[in-house]
Write an enzyme that holds these catalytic residues in place. Structure first.
Site, PDB file in Angstrom:
ATOM      1  N   HIS A 126       0.842  -1.210   0.000  1.00  0.00           N
ATOM      2  CA  HIS A 126       0.000   0.000   0.000  1.00  0.00           C
ATOM      3  C   HIS A 126       0.871   1.251   0.000  1.00  0.00           C
ATOM      4  O   HIS A 126       0.562   2.245  -0.651  1.00  0.00           O
ATOM      5  CB  HIS A 126      -0.886   0.045   1.254  1.00  0.00           C
ATOM      6  CG  HIS A 126      -1.934  -1.016   1.293  1.00  0.00           C
ATOM      7  ND1 HIS A 126      -1.920  -2.029   2.220  1.00  0.00           N
ATOM      8  CD2 HIS A 126      -3.036  -1.212   0.539  1.00  0.00           C
ATOM      9  CE1 HIS A 126      -2.964  -2.811   2.044  1.00  0.00           C
ATOM     10  NE2 HIS A 126      -3.661  -2.338   1.025  1.00  0.00           N
ATOM     11  N   ASP A 157      -3.620  -7.085  -7.751  1.00  0.00           N
ATOM     12  CA  ASP A 157      -5.025  -7.385  -8.052  1.00  0.00           C
ATOM     13  C   ASP A 157      -5.241  -7.022  -9.521  1.00  0.00           C
ATOM     14  O   ASP A 157      -5.886  -6.021  -9.846  1.00  0.00           O
ATOM     15  CB  ASP A 157      -5.939  -6.576  -7.133  1.00  0.00           C
ATOM     16  CG  ASP A 157      -5.705  -6.934  -5.682  1.00  0.00           C
ATOM     17  OD1 ASP A 157      -5.946  -8.095  -5.323  1.00  0.00           O
ATOM     18  OD2 ASP A 157      -5.227  -6.072  -4.912  1.00  0.00           O
ATOM     19  N   SER A 187       0.260  -8.926   0.772  1.00  0.00           N
ATOM     20  CA  SER A 187      -1.200  -8.939   0.858  1.00  0.00           C
ATOM     21  C   SER A 187      -1.604  -8.867   2.325  1.00  0.00           C
ATOM     22  O   SER A 187      -0.914  -9.447   3.186  1.00  0.00           O
ATOM     23  CB  SER A 187      -1.721 -10.255   0.262  1.00  0.00           C
ATOM     24  OG  SER A 187      -3.044 -10.492   0.682  1.00  0.00           O
ATOM     25  N   SER A 188      -2.710  -8.193   2.583  1.00  0.00           N
ATOM     26  CA  SER A 188      -3.195  -8.128   3.964  1.00  0.00           C
ATOM     27  C   SER A 188      -3.536  -9.517   4.482  1.00  0.00           C
ATOM     28  O   SER A 188      -3.498  -9.782   5.678  1.00  0.00           O
ATOM     29  CB  SER A 188      -4.441  -7.248   4.056  1.00  0.00           C
ATOM     30  OG  SER A 188      -4.152  -5.978   3.536  1.00  0.00           O
TER      31      SER A 188
END
Ligand code: PAF
Length: 313
Positions: free
Chosen positions: A39, A182, A217-218
């Protein structure tokens, strides 16, 4: 610099309009929180292109089916704000609570699968505010949403497209940045923005990996140490596929099989491995410039996605 936290649509729109009236530009980085380095690299991209940056943090119920992991989706709002404070350069965190209003969910699998020809039972979305007026408008990018993740997650992309359309309408950014991890989501949003004439430039930011190759990734936080180790098979298989393509491998079936076999041998359960055109996301007949290998696989209860663009020289 501590970002200003804005919780309502009206305040968000008023802030954006006052910035724009000063002739300044705004970059939006939509997120569901639990921020990681991936992010932060999106934020850096936004900072490169615009004067001011808004990060939205909103776990969007509209993109989770009832069988999916909304309730366990990791959140850490306080930690997120600390991270943003430490990197600096983020003006606003938009953290709305009034974005969707489904009321009692009456959407059926059939409603959703009407164009998908997909008869699984994951079609119902998670209801948000029971008993209120139901949200009934959805944005669908009908072709691009069907394949890849759309097959096993039939409500996902309409949820994403709808919430991103709402965020673009509320924040009115000049630029919006999405991660290429994504990949299908990025393409769906690009197409929505083009088709619906949103006045925003969509930027796809390169996928960020951990040092050992795992795509950030979270959801990685839910992997046990053993599963995390096994999950490295995805990036390994993708790098091997890229190197085989660069050495002249042209056969889709062979390349696809070797990716599947490597992931399965490590204990992963394949959702899909597809080799598709980078723009249309349609299956290609041979490996050539402009294809992307896309993977979704389960390790224990965690579904991971990853991809590798192949631009053969
Ligand atoms: O990629 C995500 O985190 C989400 O799908 C997004 C784009 C913020 C929409 O909810």
């Amino acid at each position: 610099m501590e970002p200003k936290i804005i919780k309502t649509k009206d305040e968000m729109r008023a802030w954006s309009r006052s910035i724009r009236s000063q002739g300044k530009t705004i970059g939006l980085v939509p997120t569901m929180g639990y921020l990681h380095h991936g992010h932060l690299s999106l934020i850096t991209q936004a900072q490169k292109h615009t004067h001011h940056v808004v990060v939205s943090i909103y776990v969007n119920p509209g993109q989770f089916a009832v069988t999916e992991d909304l309730s366990t989706y990791p959140t850490d709002f306080h930690g997120d704000i600390q991270k943003l404070k430490s990197i600096g350069g983020v003006d606003v965190v938009f953290n709305p609570h009034d974005l969707y209003d489904y009321g009692v969910n009456t959407t059926t699998t059939e409603d959703i699968n009407i164009n998908n020809n997909n008869n699984n039972n994951r079609g119902e979305t998670v209801s948000c505010l029971e008993g209120e007026t139901r949200h009934e408008t959805w944005v669908r990018v009908e072709g691009l949403e069907k394949g890849l993740c759309g097959k096993s997650r039939p409500v996902f992309f309409r949820g994403v497209a709808t919430v991103v359309a709402k965020l673009l309408n509320i924040v009115e950014p000049d630029v919006a940045v999405f991660g290429k991890k994504d990949y299908q989501q990025w393409r769906v949003i690009q197409r929505m923005v083009r088709d619906l004439d949103f006045a925003v430039k969509v930027i796809g930011s390169e996928l960020t990996r951990e040092e050992d190759g795992l795509a950030m990734s979270s959801r990685n936080v839910h992997l046990s140490p053993q599963e995390r180790d096994q999950a490295l098979s995805i990036s390994r298989a993708l790098f091997e596929a890229k190197s085989a393509a660069n050495k002249g491998e042209k056969i889709v079936g062979g390349l696809r099989r070797s990716v599947i076999e490597s992931i399965e041998a490590a204990g992963g359960k394949i959702d899909y491995v597809e080799i598709v055109d980078q723009e249309s996301l349609e299956a290609v007949e041979e490996i050539k410039n402009g294809v992307v290998v896309c993977v979704a696989a389960w390790f224990g209860k965690v579904r991971l996605i990853d991809n590798m663009e192949i631009d053969v020289l």
